[in-house]
Design an enzyme around this catalytic site. Structure first.
Site, PDB file in Angstrom:
ATOM      1  N   ASP A 191       0.864  -1.180   0.000  1.00 50.25           N
ATOM      2  CA  ASP A 191       0.000   0.000   0.000  1.00 50.25           C
ATOM      3  C   ASP A 191       0.901   1.231   0.000  1.00 50.25           C
ATOM      4  OD1 ASP A 191      -2.029   1.793   0.127  1.00 50.25           O
ATOM      5  OD2 ASP A 191      -2.834   1.133   2.049  1.00 50.25           O
ATOM      6  N   ALA A 192       1.363   1.574  -1.202  1.00 49.59           N
ATOM      7  CA  ALA A 192       2.397   2.605  -1.357  1.00 49.59           C
ATOM      8  C   ALA A 192       1.876   3.886  -1.986  1.00 49.59           C
ATOM      9  CB  ALA A 192       3.533   2.052  -2.224  1.00 49.59           C
ATOM     10  N   LYS A 193       0.772   3.765  -2.747  1.00 46.57           N
ATOM     11  CA  LYS A 193       0.147   4.917  -3.406  1.00 46.57           C
ATOM     12  C   LYS A 193       1.162   5.730  -4.207  1.00 46.57           C
ATOM     13  CE  LYS A 193      -3.465   5.167   0.109  1.00 46.57           C
ATOM     14  NZ  LYS A 193      -2.913   4.159   1.045  1.00 46.57           N
ATOM     15  N   ARG A 194       1.962   5.027  -4.986  1.00 45.35           N
ATOM     16  CA  ARG A 194       2.946   5.685  -5.822  1.00 45.35           C
ATOM     17  C   ARG A 194       2.282   6.222  -7.086  1.00 45.35           C
ATOM     18  NH1 ARG A 194       5.316   5.148  -1.439  1.00 45.35           N
ATOM     19  NH2 ARG A 194       7.466   4.419  -1.257  1.00 45.35           N
ATOM     20  N   THR A 197      -0.389  -0.288  -4.795  1.00 47.26           N
ATOM     21  CA  THR A 197      -1.398   0.742  -5.034  1.00 47.26           C
ATOM     22  C   THR A 197      -0.743   1.935  -5.723  1.00 47.26           C
ATOM     23  OG1 THR A 197      -1.076   1.656  -2.803  1.00 47.26           O
ATOM     24  CG2 THR A 197      -2.846   0.049  -3.094  1.00 47.26           C
TER      25      THR A 197
END
Length: 277
Positions: A94-97, A121
């Site tokens: 869950d990194a939201k890069r 993510t």
């Protein structure tokens, strides 16, 4: 792990639970802080206690990055432990890069080559070339942020494009389907927006959805299943705090298992009702 393998795990475990490893050094039981790696010690016990009740784990990278090098070491050890002991688990970064193509290529290399996550993510704001590098890996997944569970989602995600009539999150769903397919792309849709799931399913009927917000954030599992389930389940429902922080005492792993089992039992009933088992 491909889509068929993920669905097989859902049927085998009778569960579509994803346990969020939002492991906060300030919240883990005090006795673990005496160990050489408190975060890994915490994660290891949570994983051992819940692995037969869930199909996925989702470390939120902020909790690890906040600790610097030691946090990254804990994260790597956690992923390696799952890979070695429970290889059937689906592991989400869950990194939201989300950055320009050459930078995204390095993020993909970090999460897929070096750390061996199954999925990451990704924020779609910068468009196709910021997402495509993640899709060059066989049996790896991009999970695009579509409609999130936080209050601030209303700031941008519900803005309407006057030319098309689409809300922004709808544009994300429509446009991104040209970038990937049902075997390498999922979408984040918050459980607190469950009333939108029926409309979302019309746009992306066959994709898996990662659904946070059940548990501590108050989302309804029954509504998520009612409006979001498809013929391969198509859901990974995440619960973090309600499971991993069910107790702050030495019995934390036992209480985490009880909390996860409560969710798994409900999920089994929903899968049976949908005639997927």
């Amino acid at each position: 792990m491909n889509r068929e393998q993920l669905f097989e795990q859902i049927k085998k475990k009778r569960s579509f639970l994803c346990v969020g490893l939002d492991s906060d050094i300030l919240k883990i039981p005090a006795h673990l802080k005496e160990t050489s790696d408190p975060i890994f010690a915490f994660n290891k016990e949570i994983i051992d206690a819940t692995q037969d009740l869930c199909v996925a784990y989702k470390p939120n990278l902020a909790f690890y990055e906040s600790l610097g090098v030691t946090g990254w070491e804990s994260l790597e050890k956690t992923v390696h432990y799952i890979r070695q002991k429970y290889p059937e688990q689906f592991i989400i970064a869950d990194a939201k890069r989300g950055d320009i193509g050459n930078t995204s290529n390095l993020y993909a290399r970090a999460f897929f080559d070096r750390m061996d996550f199954d999925a990451v993510t990704v924020a779609p704001y910068m468009g196709e070339d910021s997402v495509k590098p993640f899709m060059t890996y066989l049996d790896k997944w991009v999970i695009l942020l579509a409609l999130t569970s936080n209050k601030g989602a209303a700031d941008f995600q519900f803005q309407k494009n006057e030319a098309t009539g689409d809300l922004l999150y709808e544009s994300v769903l429509r446009t991104s389907q040209r970038w990937g397919n049902t075997d390498n792309m999922m979408y984040v849709v918050g459980a607190t927006k469950a009333e939108k799931l029926e409309e979302i399913r019309e746009l992306v009927p066959d994709h898996f959805l990662l659904v946070p917000g059940v548990g501590a954030q108050g989302g309804s599992l029954e509504e998520v299943a009612k409006y979001g389930m498809n013929d391969q389940c198509g859901l990974l429902v995440n619960s973090s705090r309600a499971i991993i922080y069910a107790s702050a005492e030495p019995d934390f792993a036992e209480k985490a298992r009880e909390a996860a089992m409560d969710v798994q039992v409900d999920m089994e009933e929903l899968l049976l009702e949908a005639e997927l088992l």
